[in-house]
Design a protein around this motif. Structure first.
Motif, PDB file in Angstrom:
ATOM      1  N   THR A   8     -45.118  -7.672  -9.976  1.00 49.37           N
ATOM      2  CA  THR A   8     -45.769  -7.005 -11.099  1.00 49.37           C
ATOM      3  C   THR A   8     -44.721  -6.569 -12.099  1.00 49.37           C
ATOM      4  O   THR A   8     -43.592  -6.242 -11.746  1.00 49.37           O
ATOM      5  N   GLU A  12     -48.044  -3.740 -15.632  1.00 46.67           N
ATOM      6  CA  GLU A  12     -49.157  -4.072 -14.758  1.00 46.67           C
ATOM      7  C   GLU A  12     -49.271  -3.076 -13.617  1.00 46.67           C
ATOM      8  O   GLU A  12     -48.296  -2.480 -13.191  1.00 46.67           O
ATOM      9  N   LYS A  13     -50.487  -2.918 -13.144  1.00 44.11           N
ATOM     10  CA  LYS A  13     -50.761  -2.022 -12.025  1.00 44.11           C
ATOM     11  C   LYS A  13     -50.830  -2.851 -10.747  1.00 44.11           C
ATOM     12  O   LYS A  13     -51.489  -3.887 -10.703  1.00 44.11           O
ATOM     13  N   ALA A  17     -53.185   0.302  -6.409  1.00 40.76           N
ATOM     14  CA  ALA A  17     -52.344   1.413  -6.858  1.00 40.76           C
ATOM     15  C   ALA A  17     -53.178   2.476  -7.559  1.00 40.76           C
ATOM     16  O   ALA A  17     -54.220   2.188  -8.140  1.00 40.76           O
ATOM     17  N   ARG A  18     -52.699   3.703  -7.476  1.00 40.06           N
ATOM     18  CA  ARG A  18     -53.343   4.816  -8.164  1.00 40.06           C
ATOM     19  C   ARG A  18     -52.283   5.573  -8.956  1.00 40.06           C
ATOM     20  O   ARG A  18     -51.129   5.631  -8.561  1.00 40.06           O
ATOM     21  N   VAL A  19     -52.717   6.153 -10.065  1.00 41.32           N
ATOM     22  CA  VAL A  19     -51.814   6.921 -10.919  1.00 41.32           C
ATOM     23  C   VAL A  19     -52.248   8.376 -10.863  1.00 41.32           C
ATOM     24  O   VAL A  19     -53.429   8.685 -11.019  1.00 41.32           O
ATOM     25  N   GLU A  70     -47.002   6.391  -9.999  1.00 43.63           N
ATOM     26  CA  GLU A  70     -47.905   5.384  -9.457  1.00 43.63           C
ATOM     27  C   GLU A  70     -47.607   5.251  -7.970  1.00 43.63           C
ATOM     28  O   GLU A  70     -46.443   5.115  -7.575  1.00 43.63           O
ATOM     29  N   SER A  86     -44.429   4.077  -5.945  1.00 41.46           N
ATOM     30  CA  SER A  86     -44.092   2.791  -6.527  1.00 41.46           C
ATOM     31  C   SER A  86     -43.127   2.977  -7.694  1.00 41.46           C
ATOM     32  O   SER A  86     -42.083   2.335  -7.752  1.00 41.46           O
ATOM     33  N   MET A  89     -43.830   6.959 -13.810  1.00 39.21           N
ATOM     34  CA  MET A  89     -44.250   6.466 -15.124  1.00 39.21           C
ATOM     35  C   MET A  89     -43.711   7.343 -16.249  1.00 39.21           C
ATOM     36  O   MET A  89     -43.272   6.837 -17.271  1.00 39.21           O
TER      37      MET A  89
END
Length: 94
Positions: A8, A12-13, A17-19, A70, A86, A89
Protein backbone atom coordinates in the motif's frame (compact mmCIF):
# COMPACT_ATOMS: atom_id res chain seq x y z
CA UNK A 1 -4.09 -7.93 -17.23
CA UNK A 2 -3.29 -5.22 -14.75
CA UNK A 3 -0.53 -5.69 -12.23
CA UNK A 4 -1.98 -5.46 -8.72
CA UNK A 5 0.50 -5.46 -5.89
CA UNK A 6 -0.22 -6.13 -2.23
CA UNK A 7 1.81 -3.18 -0.98
CA UNK A 8 0.00 0.00 0.00
CA UNK A 9 1.13 3.54 -0.61
CA UNK A 10 1.00 6.35 1.92
CA UNK A 11 -2.46 7.46 0.76
CA UNK A 12 -4.11 4.03 0.56
CA UNK A 13 -5.73 2.33 3.51
CA UNK A 14 -4.62 -1.22 4.28
CA UNK A 15 -7.22 -4.00 4.34
CA UNK A 16 -9.14 -3.95 7.60
CA UNK A 17 -7.30 -0.87 8.83
CA UNK A 18 -8.91 1.68 11.12
CA UNK A 19 -7.97 5.29 11.79
CA UNK A 20 -8.27 6.71 15.29
CA UNK A 21 -6.74 8.89 17.97
CA UNK A 22 -4.28 7.72 20.61
CA UNK A 23 -5.68 8.26 24.11
CA UNK A 24 -3.13 6.33 26.19
CA UNK A 25 0.53 5.69 25.41
CA UNK A 26 1.96 5.09 28.89
CA UNK A 27 2.47 1.34 28.69
CA UNK A 28 5.52 -0.22 27.08
CA UNK A 29 4.86 -1.06 23.39
CA UNK A 30 1.09 -0.65 23.79
CA UNK A 31 -1.25 2.18 22.85
CA UNK A 32 -4.98 2.66 23.25
CA UNK A 33 -6.69 3.99 20.13
CA UNK A 34 -10.24 5.38 20.03
CA UNK A 35 -12.05 5.05 16.70
CA UNK A 36 -15.07 7.39 16.59
CA UNK A 37 -17.97 7.06 14.16
CA UNK A 38 -21.59 8.14 13.72
CA UNK A 39 -24.42 5.58 13.63
CA UNK A 40 -28.14 5.91 13.19
CA UNK A 41 -30.26 4.89 16.19
CA UNK A 42 -32.35 1.84 15.19
CA UNK A 43 -35.63 3.06 16.71
CA UNK A 44 -35.51 6.86 16.72
CA UNK A 45 -33.40 7.52 13.63
CA UNK A 46 -31.20 10.12 15.33
CA UNK A 47 -27.52 9.96 14.50
CA UNK A 48 -25.48 9.27 17.63
CA UNK A 49 -21.74 9.33 18.20
CA UNK A 50 -20.19 5.95 18.95
CA UNK A 51 -16.63 4.86 19.63
CA UNK A 52 -14.55 1.72 19.64
CA UNK A 53 -11.53 1.35 21.90
CA UNK A 54 -8.66 -0.72 20.45
CA UNK A 55 -5.45 -1.82 22.13
CA UNK A 56 -2.62 -1.79 19.60
CA UNK A 57 1.01 -2.92 19.53
CA UNK A 58 3.54 -0.09 19.08
CA UNK A 59 6.93 -1.77 18.65
CA UNK A 60 9.05 1.37 18.79
CA UNK A 61 6.97 3.39 21.28
CA UNK A 62 6.58 6.01 18.53
CA UNK A 63 2.99 7.16 19.09
CA UNK A 64 2.05 9.82 21.63
CA UNK A 65 -1.25 10.90 23.13
CA UNK A 66 -3.30 12.89 20.62
CA UNK A 67 -1.67 11.45 17.50
CA UNK A 68 -3.89 10.32 14.63
CA UNK A 69 -2.82 6.78 13.73
CA UNK A 70 -3.76 3.89 11.47
CA UNK A 71 -3.94 0.41 13.01
CA UNK A 72 -4.26 -2.93 11.24
CA UNK A 73 -5.52 -6.26 12.59
CA UNK A 74 -2.95 -8.89 13.55
CA UNK A 75 -2.72 -12.11 15.49
CA UNK A 76 -3.64 -11.87 19.19
CA UNK A 77 -0.65 -10.66 21.20
CA UNK A 78 -2.49 -10.69 24.53
CA UNK A 79 -6.03 -10.96 25.88
CA UNK A 80 -7.08 -7.58 24.48
CA UNK A 81 -4.30 -6.61 22.04
CA UNK A 82 -5.12 -7.76 18.49
CA UNK A 83 -4.15 -4.64 16.51
CA UNK A 84 -0.80 -3.31 15.34
CA UNK A 85 0.30 0.27 14.64
CA UNK A 86 0.65 0.72 10.90
CA UNK A 87 1.59 4.39 10.65
CA UNK A 88 1.25 7.74 12.35
CA UNK A 89 -0.85 9.91 10.05
CA UNK A 90 -0.44 13.18 11.94
CA UNK A 91 1.14 14.04 15.23
CA UNK A 92 -0.17 16.38 17.82
CA UNK A 93 1.76 19.62 18.13
CA UNK A 94 3.83 19.70 21.30
Amino acid sequence: MSDNTASTTSTEKAKGARVGEVTTAGRDKTIKVVVSYVAKHPKYGKYVRRRTVLHAHDEGNEANVGDRVEVVPCRPMSKTKTWKLSRIMSSRAS
